[in-house]
Scaffold this motif. Structure first.
Motif, mmCIF file in Angstrom:
data_model
loop_
_atom_site.group_PDB
_atom_site.id
_atom_site.type_symbol
_atom_site.label_atom_id
_atom_site.label_comp_id
_atom_site.label_asym_id
_atom_site.label_seq_id
_atom_site.Cartn_x
_atom_site.Cartn_y
_atom_site.Cartn_z
ATOM 1 N N GLN A 71 -19.460 -6.872 -56.976
ATOM 2 C CA GLN A 71 -18.638 -5.722 -56.588
ATOM 3 C C GLN A 71 -19.161 -4.438 -57.213
ATOM 4 N N THR A 72 -19.549 -4.512 -58.483
ATOM 5 C CA THR A 72 -20.118 -3.333 -59.161
ATOM 6 C C THR A 72 -21.430 -2.923 -58.514
ATOM 7 N N LEU A 73 -22.273 -3.901 -58.203
ATOM 8 C CA LEU A 73 -23.554 -3.610 -57.558
ATOM 9 C C LEU A 73 -23.346 -2.920 -56.220
ATOM 10 N N ARG A 74 -22.368 -3.377 -55.450
ATOM 11 C CA ARG A 74 -22.116 -2.748 -54.148
ATOM 12 C C ARG A 74 -21.688 -1.289 -54.312
ATOM 13 N N ARG A 75 -20.808 -0.999 -55.265
ATOM 14 C CA ARG A 75 -20.354 0.373 -55.463
ATOM 15 C C ARG A 75 -21.517 1.287 -55.815
ATOM 16 N N LEU A 76 -22.406 0.814 -56.691
ATOM 17 C CA LEU A 76 -23.540 1.645 -57.096
ATOM 18 C C LEU A 76 -24.519 1.870 -55.945
ATOM 19 N N MET A 77 -24.798 0.800 -55.164
ATOM 20 C CA MET A 77 -25.750 0.938 -54.059
ATOM 21 C C MET A 77 -25.213 1.862 -52.976
ATOM 22 N N GLU A 78 -23.927 1.732 -52.649
ATOM 23 C CA GLU A 78 -23.358 2.587 -51.604
ATOM 24 C C GLU A 78 -23.220 4.019 -52.091
ATOM 25 N N ALA A 79 -22.975 4.212 -53.403
ATOM 26 C CA ALA A 79 -22.876 5.573 -53.935
ATOM 27 C C ALA A 79 -24.218 6.291 -53.867
ATOM 28 N N ARG A 80 -25.312 5.536 -54.005
ATOM 29 C CA ARG A 80 -26.637 6.153 -53.998
ATOM 30 C C ARG A 80 -27.189 6.357 -52.584
ATOM 31 N N GLN A 81 -26.964 5.362 -51.715
ATOM 32 C CA GLN A 81 -27.635 5.408 -50.411
ATOM 33 C C GLN A 81 -26.694 5.254 -49.224
ATOM 34 N N ALA A 82 -25.394 5.222 -49.448
ATOM 35 C CA ALA A 82 -24.404 5.136 -48.367
ATOM 36 C C ALA A 82 -24.671 3.917 -47.486
ATOM 37 N N ARG A 83 -24.881 4.141 -46.184
ATOM 38 C CA ARG A 83 -25.031 3.023 -45.241
ATOM 39 C C ARG A 83 -26.251 2.182 -45.569
ATOM 40 N N GLN A 84 -27.355 2.842 -45.945
ATOM 41 C CA GLN A 84 -28.552 2.081 -46.300
ATOM 42 C C GLN A 84 -28.312 1.257 -47.562
ATOM 43 N N GLY A 85 -27.490 1.797 -48.455
ATOM 44 C CA GLY A 85 -27.141 1.047 -49.656
ATOM 45 C C GLY A 85 -26.323 -0.193 -49.328
ATOM 46 N N ARG A 86 -25.443 -0.082 -48.337
ATOM 47 C CA ARG A 86 -24.669 -1.259 -47.921
ATOM 48 C C ARG A 86 -25.573 -2.328 -47.329
ATOM 49 N N ARG A 87 -26.560 -1.877 -46.526
ATOM 50 C CA ARG A 87 -27.488 -2.849 -45.942
ATOM 51 C C ARG A 87 -28.307 -3.533 -47.030
ATOM 52 N N GLU A 88 -28.715 -2.764 -48.046
ATOM 53 C CA GLU A 88 -29.488 -3.371 -49.130
ATOM 54 C C GLU A 88 -28.614 -4.340 -49.934
ATOM 55 N N PHE A 89 -27.322 -4.021 -50.057
ATOM 56 C CA PHE A 89 -26.423 -4.945 -50.748
ATOM 57 C C PHE A 89 -26.318 -6.264 -49.984
ATOM 58 N N VAL A 90 -26.277 -6.188 -48.656
ATOM 59 C CA VAL A 90 -26.244 -7.417 -47.864
ATOM 60 C C VAL A 90 -27.534 -8.200 -48.048
ATOM 61 N N GLN A 91 -28.650 -7.503 -48.216
ATOM 62 C CA GLN A 91 -29.904 -8.202 -48.502
ATOM 63 C C GLN A 91 -29.808 -8.979 -49.815
ATOM 64 N N VAL A 92 -29.133 -8.375 -50.800
ATOM 65 C CA VAL A 92 -28.919 -9.083 -52.065
ATOM 66 C C VAL A 92 -28.064 -10.324 -51.833
ATOM 67 N N LEU A 93 -27.021 -10.185 -51.008
ATOM 68 C CA LEU A 93 -26.179 -11.342 -50.716
ATOM 69 C C LEU A 93 -26.979 -12.450 -50.033
ATOM 70 N N ARG A 94 -27.951 -12.067 -49.236
ATOM 71 C CA ARG A 94 -28.755 -13.077 -48.535
ATOM 72 C C ARG A 94 -29.580 -13.923 -49.503
ATOM 73 N N LEU A 95 -29.733 -13.459 -50.740
ATOM 74 C CA LEU A 95 -30.429 -14.293 -51.723
ATOM 75 C C LEU A 95 -29.677 -15.591 -51.986
#
Length: 499
Positions: free
Chosen positions: A403-427
């Motif tokens: 949850q913390t990782l998602r907040r930081l990624m979306e705060a930095r890159q917005a929609r692209q940050g959300r997509r990168e967070f999903v990439q992390v989930l795919r791990l």
């Protein structure tokens, strides 16, 4: 009726003293017929009422009563005719004018004649009986009804009990597998009732058409199946008695266990302890008699039977496969493909192309959706906007690190940050959740908030090697220098735009 003492005095006066029956009757104040009977019988023969079977008012209605009583045999026991109800129907529907006692005497005689008689049975070693019973238990803090498989060896009275969420075909087969493994041998034959999980149809000549799964199990273990008459539980009375004994002795008070598996371990221990008992009418323990059973039984095959139901299905547009009213998820990359389903007692496995693509806990409720969130991460990577409304993630308790990782990624890159967070989930497709969470914690500490860094940390944790996130360890990489922005730079851009 005169007492035996009077009989004694009369018989002594007649046979010992030689007195006539006339004089005895006069002196004792008895009728000569009574004296004659006392001389004929040493003890009072007792009064026997000669039943008058004439029922002139009922004669025209006995066929109707017989019909109702015959129809009752196919009715539930609590919904059969009482004598009172028969009498009421005769008066209301047939115009009967007789009394209740007349009907009661006829019904009583009818039921006495129709009661079944039984032949005592002997049980040679090596044969078994199987059945299912019901009981209530507290599993995981929830009071619920369970079904338990009961297996009995009548010669020795050795038993095996195992609990299941439902008495399905898979439970029947799984119960046999565990019972045979418990005894270490296969009986020569087993007696059953005509349960639909075992018998698909009873033919006109009495032969049973078995279900496919039951036939497979018989072919695997090669024992004979025998059946009782429909509705006649006494044909396998030993296991019927075992069902009741198990419920009274093993499940009173209500058993409480964290899960069914631990309950079954305890039940198996109770079955093993019971083998040291000496039952009424025997001089040997159950275990001593069990040795004769085992000597007559056949050996186990090299591998146990795989107790599962098999079916086929197709993946829906929502990446779901239906089995018995419930939908189970599969990876979204298998959309619209044909799959095979293997339903065990506690697990449902879904395969495609010879590989198992999904495994879920078995659901015994109806119209439920069983999700694995990992199955949808590949699709969420293409549709990150659905992350907050995705039903597969609705009941998933996301760890705090993620949850913390998602907040930081979306705060930095917005929609692209959300997509990168999903990439992390795919791990999670490659790593266990604890491994990924540990990698995310290290990344947050080092402020390496990126998919590549987290993947590197997860790999290093699995391979047990140190992480190398310090750029000083890679001198050959070009270093980026970012200068401080000045207002004059923006003014230059504006002047160029004006030109």
């Amino acid at each position: 009726m005169y007492t035996v003492e009077v009989y004694l005095q009369v018989r002594r006066a007649h046979f010992d003293e030689g007195r006539s029956q006339r004089s005895i009757a006069r002196d004792f104040g008895l009728a000569r017929g009574t004296v004659r009977k006392m001389c004929a019988y040493p003890v009072p023969p007792g009064y026997q009422r000669v039943q008058d079977i004439r029922r002139p008012k009922l004669d025209g209605f006995t066929d109707k009563i017989d019909q109702w009583l015959l129809e009752d045999l196919d009715r539930p026991k609590k919904q059969r005719h009482t004598v009172k109800r028969i009498h009421e129907r005769l008066r209301e529907e047939e115009g009967f004018t007789g009394g209740y006692t007349t009907v009661k005497d006829y019904v009583r005689a009818h039921r006495r004649v129709s009661r079944e008689m039984f032949i005592p049975l002997s049980h040679p070693p090596g044969h078994g009986q199987a059945d299912f019973g019901e009981a209530v238990a507290v599993i995981g803090g929830v009071e619920q009804k369970l079904h338990f498989f009961a297996f009995d060896l009548p010669h020795s009275d050795a038993c095996y009990i195992r609990a299941y969420p439902a008495a399905t075909s898979e439970a029947w087969m799984d119960g046999h597998v565990h019972a045979f493994a418990f005894f270490g041998a296969v009986p020569l034959s087993v007696v059953y009732d005509n349960d639909s999980c075992l018998v698909a149809k009873i033919e006109a000549d009495g032969r049973r058409r078995r279900t496919q799964m039951f036939t497979e199990m018989l072919s695997h273990y090669l024992f004979d199946d025998r059946y009782g008459r429909p509705g006649k539980g006494n044909d396998k009375g030993n296991v019927e008695g075992l069902v009741g004994w198990s419920r009274r002795n093993m499940m009173v008070p209500l058993p409480e266990f964290p899960d069914i598996e631990s309950f079954n371990v305890w039940l198996e221990e109770q079955c093993r302890k019971r083998q040291s008992a000496i039952l009424h009418g025997h001089t040997e323990t159950i275990d001593e008699r069990l040795q004769r059973d085992l000597a007559a039984m056949r050996s186990l095959p090299s591998a146990p039977y795989e107790a599962c139901a098999k079916a086929t299905g197709r993946v829906s547009s929502q990446s779901l496969v239906r089995y018995k009213t419930n939908d189970y998820s599969v990876p979204s990359t298998y959309g619209f493909r044909d799959v095979t389903i293997r339903a065990f007692v506690d697990v449902v496995e879904i395969g495609c192309g010879g590989a198992i693509i999904a495994r879920h806990p078995r659901c015994y409720e109806r119209e439920q959706m069983v999700f694995n969130p990992v199955h949808y991460f590949a699709l969420l990577e293409r549709k990150p906007g659905a992350l907050d409304q995705a039903a597969p993630l609705a009941n998933w308790e996301m760890p705090e690190e993620l949850q913390t990782l998602r907040r930081l990624m979306e705060a930095r890159q917005a929609r692209q940050g959300r997509r990168e967070f999903v990439q992390v989930l795919r791990l999670l497709e490659s790593f266990e959740l604890p491994v990924l969470c540990a990698a995310v914690r290290v990344a947050l500490q080092k402020r390496a908030i990126a998919f590549d860094a987290i993947k590197h940390l997860a790999l290093c944790q699995v391979e047990r090697r140190p992480a190398r996130l310090d750029l000083s360890l890679y001198p050959y990489l070009p270093r980026a220098e970012v200068s401080t922005t000045k207002p004059s730079s923006y003014m230059a851009l504006l002047s160029e735009g004006a030109v």
